[in-house]
Design a protein around this motif. Structure first.
Motif, PDB file in Angstrom:
ATOM      1  N   ARG A 214       0.845  -1.203   0.000  1.00 37.06           N
ATOM      2  CA  ARG A 214       0.000   0.000   0.000  1.00 37.06           C
ATOM      3  C   ARG A 214       0.876   1.247   0.000  1.00 37.06           C
ATOM      4  O   ARG A 214       0.631   2.208  -0.718  1.00 37.06           O
ATOM      5  CB  ARG A 214      -0.926  -0.012   1.226  1.00 37.06           C
ATOM      6  N   MET A 215       1.941   1.238   0.807  1.00 35.19           N
ATOM      7  CA  MET A 215       2.814   2.401   0.877  1.00 35.19           C
ATOM      8  C   MET A 215       3.642   2.564  -0.399  1.00 35.19           C
ATOM      9  O   MET A 215       3.944   3.685  -0.793  1.00 35.19           O
ATOM     10  CB  MET A 215       3.694   2.323   2.114  1.00 35.19           C
ATOM     11  N   THR A 216       3.982   1.476  -1.070  1.00 38.11           N
ATOM     12  CA  THR A 216       4.655   1.584  -2.364  1.00 38.11           C
ATOM     13  C   THR A 216       3.766   2.332  -3.333  1.00 38.11           C
ATOM     14  O   THR A 216       4.213   3.253  -4.028  1.00 38.11           O
ATOM     15  CB  THR A 216       5.014   0.193  -2.917  1.00 38.11           C
ATOM     16  N   ASP A 217       2.489   1.953  -3.387  1.00 39.44           N
ATOM     17  CA  ASP A 217       1.543   2.641  -4.270  1.00 39.44           C
ATOM     18  C   ASP A 217       1.459   4.127  -3.923  1.00 39.44           C
ATOM     19  O   ASP A 217       1.441   4.979  -4.811  1.00 39.44           O
ATOM     20  CB  ASP A 217       0.155   2.005  -4.173  1.00 39.44           C
ATOM     21  N   TRP A 218       1.403   4.445  -2.609  1.00 39.62           N
ATOM     22  CA  TRP A 218       1.304   5.835  -2.177  1.00 39.62           C
ATOM     23  C   TRP A 218       2.558   6.618  -2.580  1.00 39.62           C
ATOM     24  O   TRP A 218       2.475   7.726  -3.112  1.00 39.62           O
ATOM     25  CB  TRP A 218       1.097   5.901  -0.655  1.00 39.62           C
TER      26      TRP A 218
ATOM     27  N   ILE B  24       2.969   9.918  -5.207  1.00 36.70           N
ATOM     28  CA  ILE B  24       3.449  11.262  -4.884  1.00 36.70           C
ATOM     29  C   ILE B  24       4.692  11.650  -5.679  1.00 36.70           C
ATOM     30  O   ILE B  24       5.142  12.781  -5.593  1.00 36.70           O
ATOM     31  CB  ILE B  24       3.689  11.474  -3.371  1.00 36.70           C
ATOM     32  N   GLY B  25       5.250  10.714  -6.447  1.00 40.38           N
ATOM     33  CA  GLY B  25       6.349  11.079  -7.335  1.00 40.38           C
ATOM     34  C   GLY B  25       7.619  10.258  -7.262  1.00 40.38           C
ATOM     35  O   GLY B  25       8.540  10.466  -8.040  1.00 40.38           O
TER      36      GLY B  25
ATOM     37  N   ASP C 183       7.288  22.392  -6.879  1.00 42.77           N
ATOM     38  CA  ASP C 183       5.852  22.681  -6.909  1.00 42.77           C
ATOM     39  C   ASP C 183       5.170  22.073  -5.691  1.00 42.77           C
ATOM     40  O   ASP C 183       4.634  20.961  -5.745  1.00 42.77           O
ATOM     41  CB  ASP C 183       5.246  22.145  -8.206  1.00 42.77           C
ATOM     42  N   VAL C 184       5.191  22.794  -4.587  1.00 46.50           N
ATOM     43  CA  VAL C 184       4.619  22.310  -3.327  1.00 46.50           C
ATOM     44  C   VAL C 184       3.120  22.051  -3.443  1.00 46.50           C
ATOM     45  O   VAL C 184       2.649  20.992  -3.016  1.00 46.50           O
ATOM     46  CB  VAL C 184       4.952  23.277  -2.169  1.00 46.50           C
ATOM     47  N   PRO C 185       2.319  22.977  -4.022  1.00 46.43           N
ATOM     48  CA  PRO C 185       0.881  22.701  -4.121  1.00 46.43           C
ATOM     49  C   PRO C 185       0.568  21.418  -4.897  1.00 46.43           C
ATOM     50  O   PRO C 185      -0.325  20.658  -4.518  1.00 46.43           O
ATOM     51  CB  PRO C 185       0.313  23.938  -4.819  1.00 46.43           C
ATOM     52  N   ALA C 186       1.307  21.151  -5.974  1.00 43.19           N
ATOM     53  CA  ALA C 186       1.073  19.930  -6.757  1.00 43.19           C
ATOM     54  C   ALA C 186       1.447  18.689  -5.952  1.00 43.19           C
ATOM     55  O   ALA C 186       0.734  17.684  -5.981  1.00 43.19           O
ATOM     56  CB  ALA C 186       1.857  19.972  -8.064  1.00 43.19           C
ATOM     57  N   ALA C 187       2.562  18.749  -5.219  1.00 43.90           N
ATOM     58  CA  ALA C 187       2.962  17.607  -4.386  1.00 43.90           C
ATOM     59  C   ALA C 187       1.926  17.345  -3.305  1.00 43.90           C
ATOM     60  O   ALA C 187       1.573  16.190  -3.034  1.00 43.90           O
ATOM     61  CB  ALA C 187       4.336  17.875  -3.762  1.00 43.90           C
ATOM     62  N   LEU C 188       1.423  18.402  -2.696  1.00 42.60           N
ATOM     63  CA  LEU C 188       0.378  18.263  -1.681  1.00 42.60           C
ATOM     64  C   LEU C 188      -0.875  17.622  -2.270  1.00 42.60           C
ATOM     65  O   LEU C 188      -1.444  16.700  -1.687  1.00 42.60           O
ATOM     66  CB  LEU C 188       0.049  19.632  -1.076  1.00 42.60           C
TER      67      LEU C 188
ATOM     68  N   ASP D 153      -4.626  13.167  -2.748  1.00 44.40           N
ATOM     69  CA  ASP D 153      -5.373  12.306  -3.672  1.00 44.40           C
ATOM     70  C   ASP D 153      -5.032  10.834  -3.467  1.00 44.40           C
ATOM     71  O   ASP D 153      -5.853   9.953  -3.712  1.00 44.40           O
ATOM     72  CB  ASP D 153      -5.098  12.693  -5.127  1.00 44.40           C
ATOM     73  N   ALA D 154      -3.813  10.554  -3.005  1.00 43.56           N
ATOM     74  CA  ALA D 154      -3.373   9.171  -2.789  1.00 43.56           C
ATOM     75  C   ALA D 154      -3.689   8.669  -1.378  1.00 43.56           C
ATOM     76  O   ALA D 154      -3.374   7.537  -1.047  1.00 43.56           O
ATOM     77  CB  ALA D 154      -1.875   9.055  -3.059  1.00 43.56           C
ATOM     78  N   GLY D 155      -4.316   9.510  -0.527  1.00 41.61           N
ATOM     79  CA  GLY D 155      -4.755   9.024   0.775  1.00 41.61           C
ATOM     80  C   GLY D 155      -4.137   9.683   1.993  1.00 41.61           C
ATOM     81  O   GLY D 155      -4.404   9.272   3.124  1.00 41.61           O
ATOM     82  N   ALA D 156      -3.310  10.720   1.805  1.00 42.83           N
ATOM     83  CA  ALA D 156      -2.710  11.419   2.949  1.00 42.83           C
ATOM     84  C   ALA D 156      -3.701  12.421   3.532  1.00 42.83           C
ATOM     85  O   ALA D 156      -4.652  12.833   2.869  1.00 42.83           O
ATOM     86  CB  ALA D 156      -1.445  12.153   2.511  1.00 42.83           C
TER      87      ALA D 156
END
Length: 134
Positions: A19-23, A27-28, A87-92, A97-100
């Motif tokens: 699950r964490m690999t997917d997350w 995120i990049g 790009d902080v807003p895009a990373a956030l 979107d991935a569950g954070a």
């Protein structure tokens, strides 16, 4: 060794490394290598024993499925990681979107640049920031 070679790779332990690999990929991060136990059963894959994912701006992390008998990587959900990004807003957005969950929305830091912090699905905190320590 080259001066540009990354020499710091935090090691984490996850309850659910798949699950964490997917997350992390969402995120990049990109996959460098993933090793699994050899206890694969038909229709299943073995648990992650060691994985290495690379951050595009440099560096990476190592992790595996938590093994209570081996505390070298610490207990799940207790890490705090800082990731440099332009790009902080895009990373956030990608992280949420991935569950954070958002711990701190995008702010302008007094020492320069933007930053934002999230908590991943296992409880670790990740700060995305533009500041690049020397």
């Amino acid at each position: 060794m080259s001066d540009t070679m990354t020499r710091l790779w935090p090691a984490l332990s996850f309850e659910n490394a798949d699950r964490m690999t997917d997350w992390l990929l969402a995120i990049g991060f990109t996959t460098h290598q993933i090793y699994r136990t050899d206890d694969d059963k038909p229709g299943q894959v073995g648990s992650v024993t060691h994985a290495e994912l690379v951050w595009p701006g440099g560096g990476g992390i190592m992790f595996g499925t938590h093994d209570p008998g081996n505390e070298l990587a610490g207990r799940p959900g207790q890490a705090s990681i800082y990731l440099v990004t332009d790009d902080v807003p895009a990373a956030l957005r990608r992280a949420v979107d991935a569950g954070a969950t958002v711990v701190r929305d995008v702010v302008e830091e007094p020492y320069g640049g933007q930053a934002a912090t999230v908590r991943d699905p296992e409880g670790n905190t990740w700060t995305f920031g533009q500041y690049q320590p020397a």
